[in-house]
Enzyme design. Structure first.
Site, PDB file in Angstrom:
ATOM      1  N   PHE A  26      43.330  47.201  49.459  1.00 54.88           N
ATOM      2  CA  PHE A  26      42.187  46.379  49.857  1.00 54.88           C
ATOM      3  C   PHE A  26      41.002  46.728  48.961  1.00 54.88           C
ATOM      4  CE2 PHE A  26      38.611  44.975  52.452  1.00 54.88           C
ATOM      5  CZ  PHE A  26      39.046  43.701  52.782  1.00 54.88           C
ATOM      6  N   VAL A  27      40.539  45.748  48.205  1.00 60.44           N
ATOM      7  CA  VAL A  27      39.473  46.009  47.231  1.00 60.44           C
ATOM      8  C   VAL A  27      38.154  45.400  47.698  1.00 60.44           C
ATOM      9  CG1 VAL A  27      41.079  46.193  45.292  1.00 60.44           C
ATOM     10  CG2 VAL A  27      40.085  43.966  45.841  1.00 60.44           C
ATOM     11  N   LYS A  29      32.517  33.471  50.819  1.00 61.13           N
ATOM     12  CA  LYS A  29      31.383  33.956  50.076  1.00 61.13           C
ATOM     13  C   LYS A  29      31.813  34.785  48.870  1.00 61.13           C
ATOM     14  CE  LYS A  29      29.215  34.638  54.585  1.00 61.13           C
ATOM     15  NZ  LYS A  29      28.895  35.664  55.590  1.00 61.13           N
ATOM     16  N   GLY A  30      33.070  35.155  48.863  1.00 60.59           N
ATOM     17  CA  GLY A  30      33.556  36.141  47.887  1.00 60.59           C
ATOM     18  C   GLY A  30      33.368  35.765  46.429  1.00 60.59           C
ATOM     19  N   GLU A  43      37.883  31.183  42.867  1.00 55.89           N
ATOM     20  CA  GLU A  43      38.205  32.081  43.986  1.00 55.89           C
ATOM     21  C   GLU A  43      37.933  33.532  43.595  1.00 55.89           C
ATOM     22  OE1 GLU A  43      39.010  32.685  46.932  1.00 55.89           O
ATOM     23  OE2 GLU A  43      40.456  31.291  47.797  1.00 55.89           O
ATOM     24  N   ASP A  44      37.703  34.368  44.593  1.00 52.09           N
ATOM     25  CA  ASP A  44      37.561  35.797  44.317  1.00 52.09           C
ATOM     26  C   ASP A  44      38.923  36.464  44.112  1.00 52.09           C
ATOM     27  OD1 ASP A  44      38.301  35.458  46.989  1.00 52.09           O
ATOM     28  OD2 ASP A  44      36.772  36.797  47.806  1.00 52.09           O
ATOM     29  N   ASP A  61      34.040  41.732  50.212  1.00 53.30           N
ATOM     30  CA  ASP A  61      33.435  42.552  51.255  1.00 53.30           C
ATOM     31  C   ASP A  61      34.458  43.339  52.063  1.00 53.30           C
ATOM     32  OD1 ASP A  61      34.569  40.259  52.608  1.00 53.30           O
ATOM     33  OD2 ASP A  61      33.446  40.906  54.379  1.00 53.30           O
ATOM     34  N   ARG A 105      29.498  43.733  49.011  1.00 50.20           N
ATOM     35  CA  ARG A 105      29.602  42.607  48.078  1.00 50.20           C
ATOM     36  C   ARG A 105      28.788  42.833  46.814  1.00 50.20           C
ATOM     37  NH1 ARG A 105      32.095  38.315  50.781  1.00 50.20           N
ATOM     38  NH2 ARG A 105      31.607  38.127  52.987  1.00 50.20           N
ATOM     39  N   ASP A 148      45.752  36.463  47.407  1.00 51.20           N
ATOM     40  CA  ASP A 148      46.567  37.521  48.008  1.00 51.20           C
ATOM     41  C   ASP A 148      47.909  36.898  48.409  1.00 51.20           C
ATOM     42  OD1 ASP A 148      47.443  39.728  49.453  1.00 51.20           O
ATOM     43  OD2 ASP A 148      45.841  39.697  50.917  1.00 51.20           O
ATOM     44  N   LYS A 162      46.437  39.409  43.456  1.00 51.66           N
ATOM     45  CA  LYS A 162      47.257  40.464  44.076  1.00 51.66           C
ATOM     46  C   LYS A 162      48.683  39.934  44.163  1.00 51.66           C
ATOM     47  CE  LYS A 162      44.843  42.737  47.452  1.00 51.66           C
ATOM     48  NZ  LYS A 162      44.534  43.031  48.878  1.00 51.66           N
TER      49      LYS A 162
HETATM   50  P1  5GP Z   1      45.270  34.848  50.980  1.00 51.86           P
HETATM   51  O1  5GP Z   1      45.149  33.607  51.806  1.00 51.86           O
HETATM   52  O2  5GP Z   1      45.626  34.599  49.539  1.00 51.86           O
HETATM   53  O3  5GP Z   1      46.202  35.860  51.615  1.00 51.86           O
HETATM   54  O4  5GP Z   1      43.889  35.585  51.052  1.00 51.86           O
HETATM   55  C1  5GP Z   1      42.818  35.177  50.360  1.00 51.86           C
HETATM   56  C2  5GP Z   1      41.547  35.709  50.965  1.00 51.86           C
HETATM   57  O5  5GP Z   1      41.740  36.947  51.672  1.00 51.86           O
HETATM   58  C3  5GP Z   1      40.551  36.017  49.879  1.00 51.86           C
HETATM   59  O6  5GP Z   1      39.793  34.882  49.546  1.00 51.86           O
HETATM   60  C4  5GP Z   1      39.743  37.121  50.497  1.00 51.86           C
HETATM   61  O7  5GP Z   1      38.717  36.574  51.299  1.00 51.86           O
HETATM   62  C5  5GP Z   1      40.706  37.853  51.395  1.00 51.86           C
HETATM   63  N1  5GP Z   1      41.274  39.046  50.721  1.00 51.86           N
HETATM   64  C6  5GP Z   1      42.544  39.214  50.316  1.00 51.86           C
HETATM   65  N2  5GP Z   1      42.716  40.416  49.758  1.00 51.86           N
HETATM   66  C7  5GP Z   1      41.507  41.028  49.802  1.00 51.86           C
HETATM   67  C8  5GP Z   1      41.027  42.305  49.367  1.00 51.86           C
HETATM   68  O8  5GP Z   1      41.733  43.155  48.810  1.00 51.86           O
HETATM   69  N3  5GP Z   1      39.710  42.570  49.588  1.00 51.86           N
HETATM   70  C9  5GP Z   1      38.876  41.675  50.195  1.00 51.86           C
HETATM   71  N4  5GP Z   1      37.609  42.050  50.359  1.00 51.86           N
HETATM   72  N5  5GP Z   1      39.288  40.464  50.621  1.00 51.86           N
HETATM   73  C10 5GP Z   1      40.587  40.150  50.416  1.00 51.86           C
END
Ligand code: 5GP
Length: 185
Positions: A158-159, A49-50, A105-106, A165, A171, A109, A137
């Site tokens: 963590f943002v 949903k991000g 994508e939001d 969220d 959100r 990470d 990130k």
């Molecule tokens: P990845 O698979 O790249 O580690 O993580 C991606 C997903 O993790 C993002 O789409 C998001 O849902 C969640 N995520 C990663 N870092 C953050 C953060 O700092 N804040 C929030 N709210 N979600 C995050």
């Protein structure tokens, strides 16, 4: 008399990226996409949903024929760490074959979610496949993933806000912020 009702804003320790900065950057990204895909049609695949708020603002800056489709994913495990195992909660409604697909994508990470999605969508034979993320990130990256459009690089914190969220809350904040430590306790 002062209004002392607690609000979501009271939970925010710091605003990392302001509403104005976000909107300005989105206008720039939209303009770049218009230039890069001039004369083409595009299909935006937004990750729920991000990416919801980002998507809604971004498409208003894309003056090209476009369609929107949604994917909902969740990584197994709770908390603020991505486990790396991606589960598709909602797949796309339509085929993406021969289309110019842009994943919206939001935040990227570790890169695991995006890596999984890229591999899944490549198998469906899109004409082109690009990635647009509001936040990156980068220092946490575990898998190298190609990103074509990045809004902002963020530090290892963590943002929340602007679609992102914590336990489904925050959100709707119009900025990207960091919560006070006591919220997580
Ligand atoms: P990845 O698979 O790249 O580690 O993580 C991606 C997903 O993790 C993002 O789409 C998001 O849902 C969640 N995520 C990663 N870092 C953050 C953060 O700092 N804040 C929030 N709210 N979600 C995050």
């Amino acid at each position: 008399m002062l209004n002392t009702t607690p609000t979501l804003y009271d939970d925010v320790a710091e605003v990392l990226i302001s509403e104005e900065q976000i909107q300005q950057k989105i206008a720039e990204i939209g303009a770049r996409i218009c230039t890069d895909f001039a004369g083409e049609q595009i299909l935006i695949v937004a990750v729920l949903k991000g990416a919801l708020l980002f998507l809604a603002d971004l498409i208003r800056h894309i003056d090209l024929p476009l369609a929107i489709d949604f994917l909902a994913v969740s990584s197994y495990g709770a908390g603020t760490e991505s486990s790396g195992v991606v589960r598709i909660l909602k797949d796309l409604d339509e085929t993406i074959e021969h289309q110019n697909v842009i994943i919206v994508e939001d935040i990227v990470d570790s890169g695991r979610t995006l890596d999984y999605l890229l591999r899944m969508l490549r198998q469906r034979n899109p004409a082109t496949l690009h990635v647009c993320t509001l936040l990156d990130k980068r220092e946490r990256r575990e898998i190298d993933v190609p990103i074509d459009y990045v809004g902002f690089e963020v530090p290892d914190a963590f943002v929340v806000g602007y679609g992102l969220d914590y336990a489904e809350h925050y959100r709707q904040l119009p900025f990207i912020g960091v919560l006070k430590p006591e919220i997580y306790e």
